[in-house]
Design an enzyme around this catalytic site. Structure first.
Site, PDB file in Angstrom:
ATOM      1  N   ASN A  32      10.455 111.272  67.329  1.00  0.00           N
ATOM      2  CA  ASN A  32       9.574 112.293  66.615  1.00  0.00           C
ATOM      3  C   ASN A  32       9.195 113.430  67.659  1.00  0.00           C
ATOM      4  O   ASN A  32       8.339 114.169  67.014  1.00  0.00           O
ATOM      5  CB  ASN A  32       8.396 111.327  66.002  1.00  0.00           C
ATOM      6  CG  ASN A  32       7.560 111.005  67.275  1.00  0.00           C
ATOM      7  OD1 ASN A  32       7.947 110.972  68.544  1.00  0.00           O
ATOM      8  ND2 ASN A  32       6.370 110.387  67.166  1.00  0.00           N
ATOM      9  N   VAL A  34       7.669 113.776  70.157  1.00  0.00           N
ATOM     10  CA  VAL A  34       6.057 113.841  70.417  1.00  0.00           C
ATOM     11  C   VAL A  34       5.969 113.928  72.032  1.00  0.00           C
ATOM     12  O   VAL A  34       5.113 114.363  72.603  1.00  0.00           O
ATOM     13  CB  VAL A  34       5.270 112.534  69.947  1.00  0.00           C
ATOM     14  CG1 VAL A  34       5.481 111.353  70.584  1.00  0.00           C
ATOM     15  CG2 VAL A  34       3.871 112.870  69.640  1.00  0.00           C
ATOM     16  N   THR A 144       7.429  95.858  79.613  1.00  0.00           N
ATOM     17  CA  THR A 144       7.056  96.251  80.938  1.00  0.00           C
ATOM     18  C   THR A 144       6.579  94.917  81.548  1.00  0.00           C
ATOM     19  O   THR A 144       6.019  94.057  81.249  1.00  0.00           O
ATOM     20  CB  THR A 144       5.843  97.322  80.988  1.00  0.00           C
ATOM     21  OG1 THR A 144       5.332  97.201  82.282  1.00  0.00           O
ATOM     22  CG2 THR A 144       4.660  97.042  79.927  1.00  0.00           C
ATOM     23  N   SER A 179      -3.936  97.915  81.303  1.00  0.00           N
ATOM     24  CA  SER A 179      -4.352  99.074  80.651  1.00  0.00           C
ATOM     25  C   SER A 179      -4.105  99.148  79.154  1.00  0.00           C
ATOM     26  O   SER A 179      -3.455  98.001  78.727  1.00  0.00           O
ATOM     27  CB  SER A 179      -3.405 100.443  81.308  1.00  0.00           C
ATOM     28  OG  SER A 179      -2.278 100.258  80.468  1.00  0.00           O
ATOM     29  N   TYR A 181      -2.335 100.751  77.436  1.00  0.00           N
ATOM     30  CA  TYR A 181      -0.875 100.939  76.961  1.00  0.00           C
ATOM     31  C   TYR A 181      -0.364  99.549  77.427  1.00  0.00           C
ATOM     32  O   TYR A 181       0.569  99.120  76.641  1.00  0.00           O
ATOM     33  CB  TYR A 181      -0.193 102.154  78.082  1.00  0.00           C
ATOM     34  CG  TYR A 181       0.934 101.860  78.512  1.00  0.00           C
ATOM     35  CD1 TYR A 181       2.045 101.970  77.404  1.00  0.00           C
ATOM     36  CD2 TYR A 181       1.391 101.109  79.648  1.00  0.00           C
ATOM     37  CE1 TYR A 181       3.421 101.673  77.735  1.00  0.00           C
ATOM     38  CE2 TYR A 181       2.861 100.919  79.952  1.00  0.00           C
ATOM     39  CZ  TYR A 181       3.758 101.074  78.950  1.00  0.00           C
ATOM     40  OH  TYR A 181       5.085 100.648  79.284  1.00  0.00           O
ATOM     41  N   HIS A 182      -0.433  99.110  78.488  1.00  0.00           N
ATOM     42  CA  HIS A 182      -0.107  97.897  78.865  1.00  0.00           C
ATOM     43  C   HIS A 182      -0.099  96.606  77.868  1.00  0.00           C
ATOM     44  O   HIS A 182       0.669  95.852  77.485  1.00  0.00           O
ATOM     45  CB  HIS A 182      -0.220  97.280  80.284  1.00  0.00           C
ATOM     46  CG  HIS A 182       0.412  98.095  81.608  1.00  0.00           C
ATOM     47  ND1 HIS A 182      -0.347  98.863  82.111  1.00  0.00           N
ATOM     48  CD2 HIS A 182       1.568  98.205  81.890  1.00  0.00           C
ATOM     49  CE1 HIS A 182       0.478  99.426  83.000  1.00  0.00           C
ATOM     50  NE2 HIS A 182       1.518  99.077  82.924  1.00  0.00           N
ATOM     51  N   LYS A 185       2.001  96.710  74.724  1.00  0.00           N
ATOM     52  CA  LYS A 185       3.351  96.256  74.839  1.00  0.00           C
ATOM     53  C   LYS A 185       3.194  94.544  74.855  1.00  0.00           C
ATOM     54  O   LYS A 185       3.950  93.954  74.133  1.00  0.00           O
ATOM     55  CB  LYS A 185       4.027  96.455  76.251  1.00  0.00           C
ATOM     56  CG  LYS A 185       4.201  97.781  76.396  1.00  0.00           C
ATOM     57  CD  LYS A 185       5.435  98.237  75.718  1.00  0.00           C
ATOM     58  CE  LYS A 185       5.921  99.675  76.251  1.00  0.00           C
ATOM     59  NZ  LYS A 185       7.128  99.903  75.589  1.00  0.00           N
ATOM     60  N   VAL A 211      10.674 102.673  87.003  1.00  0.00           N
ATOM     61  CA  VAL A 211      11.792 103.479  87.223  1.00  0.00           C
ATOM     62  C   VAL A 211      11.958 104.604  88.159  1.00  0.00           C
ATOM     63  O   VAL A 211      10.864 105.423  87.851  1.00  0.00           O
ATOM     64  CB  VAL A 211      12.601 103.870  85.750  1.00  0.00           C
ATOM     65  CG1 VAL A 211      13.810 104.528  85.855  1.00  0.00           C
ATOM     66  CG2 VAL A 211      12.689 102.718  84.810  1.00  0.00           C
TER      67      VAL A 211
END
Lengths: 398, 398
Positions: A32, A34, A144, A179, A181-182, A185, A211
């Site tokens: 997308n 973004v 992750t 977080s 975010y984490h 996942k 990475v």
């Protein structure tokens, strides 16, 4: 093999698309776009200039003679997801298409909700479309290592055998993400595991470490093929950030004591790992987890390595940790499954750091040093960023 | 103590509000009234007629002399959540306000996404508002025993000590939820645990078993105070459903072998458990889990108990299990923490069943037998329901 690369315009998605294209697979990039909007929102751009997606694809064809298809759309649009999978009927779907920055998810409530809804709903839509179109499609999903947190026992690959009060079972490894975010996942992992059990889907969840690196054999073929390189405190990963700091003469900003230990890998190993997962699919109905990293380092170790390799003077500065995390902890995580499939790692040697410093050196004039220090504080519910313009997360400027 | 009851118009929220009001607490009911919309969507209503919320509150005042405040709004509306917490400054928030049916979440993609977004975003908004207004507010959150699934080892209360390769840690108990609804509760648990660690919030997660019963000392005071009673295959819980089936002469529908074993509790014990949690808050920053049930039964055992107690003939019919679950399994789950706080359980005896059969008998003419058999099939990605009118999940008919 026909492979959809969801998030194929991003830092890792794009080089993965090129790598798999060169290895003879039919590749479709789905995105997308973004990630480019986040740049405008953050008021900072990729250190290495990146071409527009249409130009990337055209140049790849010119350079390699190979076609990569492009489908622009959003995974939270269920009709688009279904239509795309029906149109291309892939053997494998590689799914990078999530908001992937922990600090971004911790900016404020809006960004936390955006991150979880975007990531969780996108993946749910994908699972439903796969189940409806063809349950034998192999989903290779980027997770992750941060899903595990830092437990005081060894981390295993997704599952752990537990003996408790005289009985034994193999159960999902307990998750302690750090977080929103984490957490997204972790939510995905649970949803995917359930979809495999319930609908007979099959999936490989790649719990990836941090990475580093920017160049791959394919992206180096032409400047239009370069992938992005983030060094800002929101999207930049630690080693990439340290290299930029060294080159511009900024102190290396170690959060707290710097004993935070994490699994790491070279960008080229990401490509190899994804390919190994694609080529060796799980059984129908199987949900498996690979821990995708090659070595572990503490943040302070990484800073010292960069200081040692960089030819000029480098200062290391311990700043207050903006995150809520253990600054010293036990860390030992299994990562044998990808090695067993044949991964030959690129280890973090002086050459790897020198190459990275070289990339930074060539673009050092593009560095905005104002974007280096952390602005997002975990302990606050809202952090103020200096951004180009206040906007709703994830929306286009238009 | 000032207590907000989120979801205070629902099956358990309403009797909890009355119970806490009678025990001398200042109670505010917060609800978006969407549970009543699900009735229209499903084309079926509560067996026991329920009054409108305004009338419930008025009658409670007339009968008891006590005031319950009412705030109508939606937790996915962040501004409403913040405004409400700022306005009332509660000591405790009891959070029932989630879509709570597993079959509803498994109807199709839309209902799965609705359930996860509604539950997860509502709770995220709540966590942010608590952290911003007053992190010392105690969140009493309704979770479910279904978060654990049916592992082959004993289930503990939220956390488990694991010894692995010579090291030991106490980690979150691994979760294996069995529907997109149960998954939403697992997602919530992870998000809440993180908010406690990061912002110093405190929360009690009540992993509740399956509730049976309809009458409480307060709801019995006046017909306007009655709480709902669901017997349909989507919202009806197993023992309540079996009692309705016995009374109307429908076979008791046991899914598969019927060896599915679950923790159960009387509705009056739900009230007592929530009150015990409120009166004994955790430390600041603490996230704790209580397993909230009093006894375990297999589905077949429950059917046999109802057959034994019901004065007429009762047939038990094993039908294909619409869910994907183990039909026979090991099940032993700890539930001592609430007993330690003083819970005195109402156990499932003949009297409890007789009382339930009495409630059903008084309203038997309202039973729609067409709503009894399961229509939602876990193995399918979309099930067709006979509903009053096709609508978007969770929206008002208006």
């Amino acid at each position: 093999m026909r492979i959809l690369i969801l998030g194929g315009d991003g830092y890792l998605g794009w080089p993965t698309a090129l790598h798999l294209s060169r290895r003879g697979h039919e590749v479709v990039v789905v995105d997308n776009l973004v990630r480019r909007d986040y740049d405008s929102e953050m008021g900072v751009g990729s250190l290495v200039p990146i071409a527009r997606i249409e130009r990337r694809v055209r140049t790849w064809h010119a350079v390699s003679g190979l076609h990569v298809e492009l489908a622009v759309g959003d995974l939270t649009d269920a009709a688009f997801v279904l239509r795309t999978i029906e149109a291309y009927r892939p053997d494998t779907i590689v799914h990078f298409a999530e908001q992937r920055s922990a600090p971004y998810s911790m900016i404020d409530r809006e960004h936390a909700v955006y991150t979880q809804v975007n990531n969780v709903v996108g993946t749910l839509n994908l699972l439903y479309a796969m189940a409806e179109v063809d349950p034998s499609i192999h989903l290779v999903k980027l997770g992750t290592m941060g899903e595990y947190g830092s437990p005081n026992i060894d981390i295993e690959e997704g599952f752990i055998e537990i003996t408790h009060r005289g009985r034994t079972d193999v159960l999902p490894y307990p998750k302690q993400p750090g977080s929103f975010y984490h957490l997204s996942k972790v939510h995905d992992s649970h949803n995917i595991m359930f979809a495999c059990r319930t609908w007979g889907l099959r999936s490989t969840d790649l719990n990836q470490g941090i990475v580093y690196g920017q160049e791959t054999p394919e992206t180096s073929l032409h400047p239009d093929l370069a992938t992005r390189f983030d060094y800002d405190a929101v999207f930049g990963t630690v080693l990439n950030r340290f290299c930029v700091q060294a080159v511009v003469g900024h102190p290396l900003t170690v959060y707290g004591a710097g004993g935070q230990t994490r699994g790491m890998l070279d960008i080229r190993d990401t490509l190899a790992c994804v390919e190994l997962a694609c080529l060796n699919p799980p059984e129908h109905g199987e949900y498996r987890v690979f821990n995708q990293f090659t070595e572990s380092f503490s943040v302070l170790q990484l800073a010292r390595i960069v200081r040692e390799v960089y030819p000029g003077p480098v200062e290391i500065e311990h700043i207050d940790d903006p995150r809520v995390e253990q600054e010293e902890h036990y860390y030992r995580a299994a990562h044998t499954k990808l090695l067993d499939l044949g991964l030959v790692p690129h280890l973090l040697d002086r050459q790897a750091i020198s190459d990275l410093l070289g990339v930074v050196g060539r673009h050092r004039r593009r560095v905005d040093t104002g974007a280096i220090r952390p602005t997002v504080q975990w302990r606050r519910t809202a952090s103020t960023l200096v951004t180009a313009a206040p906007r709703t997360p994830g929306t286009s400027a238009a």
